[in-house]
Every structure is written in C-alpha cells, then in structure tokens.
Design a protein around this motif. Structure first.
Motif, mmCIF file in Angstrom:
data_model
loop_
_atom_site.group_PDB
_atom_site.id
_atom_site.type_symbol
_atom_site.label_atom_id
_atom_site.label_comp_id
_atom_site.label_asym_id
_atom_site.label_seq_id
_atom_site.Cartn_x
_atom_site.Cartn_y
_atom_site.Cartn_z
ATOM 1 N N ARG A 1 0.839 -1.206 0.000
ATOM 2 C CA ARG A 1 0.000 0.000 0.000
ATOM 3 C C ARG A 1 0.873 1.254 0.000
ATOM 4 O O ARG A 1 0.573 2.225 -0.686
ATOM 5 C CB ARG A 1 -0.939 0.000 1.199
ATOM 6 N N LEU B 1 2.248 1.711 -3.499
ATOM 7 C CA LEU B 1 1.192 2.190 -4.381
ATOM 8 C C LEU B 1 0.929 3.678 -4.145
ATOM 9 O O LEU B 1 0.799 4.459 -5.088
ATOM 10 C CB LEU B 1 -0.092 1.381 -4.164
ATOM 11 N N ALA B 2 0.876 4.096 -2.884
ATOM 12 C CA ALA B 2 0.674 5.508 -2.565
ATOM 13 C C ALA B 2 1.843 6.347 -3.078
ATOM 14 O O ALA B 2 1.653 7.446 -3.615
ATOM 15 C CB ALA B 2 0.506 5.692 -1.059
ATOM 16 N N LEU C 1 3.765 5.647 -5.681
ATOM 17 C CA LEU C 1 3.639 5.715 -7.143
ATOM 18 C C LEU C 1 2.575 6.742 -7.553
ATOM 19 O O LEU C 1 2.791 7.538 -8.473
ATOM 20 C CB LEU C 1 3.317 4.343 -7.721
ATOM 21 N N TRP C 2 1.426 6.753 -6.885
ATOM 22 C CA TRP C 2 0.383 7.727 -7.196
ATOM 23 C C TRP C 2 0.867 9.144 -6.898
ATOM 24 O O TRP C 2 0.551 10.096 -7.621
ATOM 25 C CB TRP C 2 -0.912 7.429 -6.447
ATOM 26 N N VAL D 1 3.044 10.182 -9.761
ATOM 27 C CA VAL D 1 2.213 10.503 -10.927
ATOM 28 C C VAL D 1 1.611 11.896 -10.766
ATOM 29 O O VAL D 1 1.578 12.691 -11.717
ATOM 30 C CB VAL D 1 1.117 9.429 -11.131
ATOM 31 N N ALA D 2 1.140 12.229 -9.575
ATOM 32 C CA ALA D 2 0.555 13.551 -9.321
ATOM 33 C C ALA D 2 1.599 14.653 -9.498
ATOM 34 O O ALA D 2 1.324 15.678 -10.119
ATOM 35 C CB ALA D 2 -0.054 13.602 -7.922
#
Length: 177
Positions: A17, A20-21, A23-24, A27-28
């Motif tokens: 998790r 994943l956070a 990576l997001w 991306v932002a």
C-alpha cells in the motif's frame, strides 16, 4: 499458528500500500510539472507583452467602414473587416494597412471580448503584394449575449518590440437587430 503460514504477510501488505501511494504521488507530481511547463510555455502566446499601444479611436465605426488609429509617432494602422456588420460565426476577411511604420516580421489580429473572456481567437495575416497590405481570415465565435463588445487588436511583431493597435466594435447575436 499453522506450519507454512507467513507471519510477515501483514507487513508486506502494508509495504504494498505504501508503494502504491508513493507511485500515485509521483504521478501527481509529474502531472503538476507537465501542467506548469505547458502554462509557462503558452503564457507569452496568450498574453504577449506590448511595448506600445495606440489609443482607441472612438470616432470610427468598424462595422460600417475601415478604421485607423495612430501611435504617438504619427504612424497609422488601418483595419478593414469584411463583410460589413462583422457577423459572428461567418468567415471574415481581414486587411491591415500600415503607414509610417517599418515592415513587421509578423502581423496578427487578436479578437477579445471586452466584457467577457471568449478564449484565444487570433488570426495570422500574410503580406499581400497586390493590395500592399497584410491580409487574412478570421471568425468571431457565437456569444450567449445579445450584444457583445469586442476589441480587435492588431499586433505588430518586430524583433525588439510588440506594438498593438486596438479597435472596438459591438456585434449582435445572429437574428438580433
């Protein structure tokens, strides 16, 4: 506890998790960086720095005739838009004549709503040897208002400066008179 069970499974899920956070988040940040670069690169196009602006000439009605404005040096810029009446959503023939000015690198006519932002609407003109003027095509977008005040700003691009010659007119929504 059974044999073969993995005691570290909750820790792996938490790490997944977190990854994943992360990576997001990346991306932002990349998205914000792309938007920033686009804004920085397009800002001068949308909002050019004008070195000199001629005063408006309130005595001329661009809807019925060609109009001129003069710079402090006495140089004249004349704008003619056909057809007369300057209808919205119809092709417009644009003609710009210059007197007392050196030949610019580029000439544009920028149509801007005075009371309401109407988006980017700029026509590039080209030199027409036959008429000894800068000519091109443009179009006014349709507006929700019955009456709209426009500024047609002739932009004269030189290597070291930008001159602007403003012309104002009022258009009526199609079907209104």
């Amino acid at each position: 506890m059974s044999i073969g069970s993995d005691v570290r499974a909750p820790g792996r899920a938490r790490a997944g998790r977190w990854l994943l956070a992360l990576l997001w988040g990346m991306v932002a940040v990349l998205g914000v960086a792309i938007v920033t670069v686009v804004l920085v690169k397009t800002w001068p196009l949308l909002h050019p720095v004008v070195n000199e602006r001629a005063p408006l000439s309130p005595d001329c009605d661009l809807l019925t005739q060609a109009c001129s404005v003069w710079f402090a040096t006495g140089a004249e810029v004349e704008l003619d838009i056909q057809p007369r009446g300057i209808p919205a959503v119809h092709p417009l023939a644009l003609r710009v004549s210059l007197k007392g000015l050196p030949t610019p690198e580029r000439v544009e006519v920028d149509f801007a709503g005075v009371e309401m932002a109407m988006g980017f609407n700029r026509a590039d003109l080209s030199w027409d040897l036959e008429s000894a003027a800068w000519t091109g095509k443009g179009m006014l977008p349709v507006c929700v208002r019955d009456r709209m005040t426009w500024e047609a700003r002739v932009l004269l691009h030189y290597p070291d400066r930008l001159l602007a010659a403003p012309f104002r007119f009022v258009s009526l929504r199609p079907g209104e008179h």
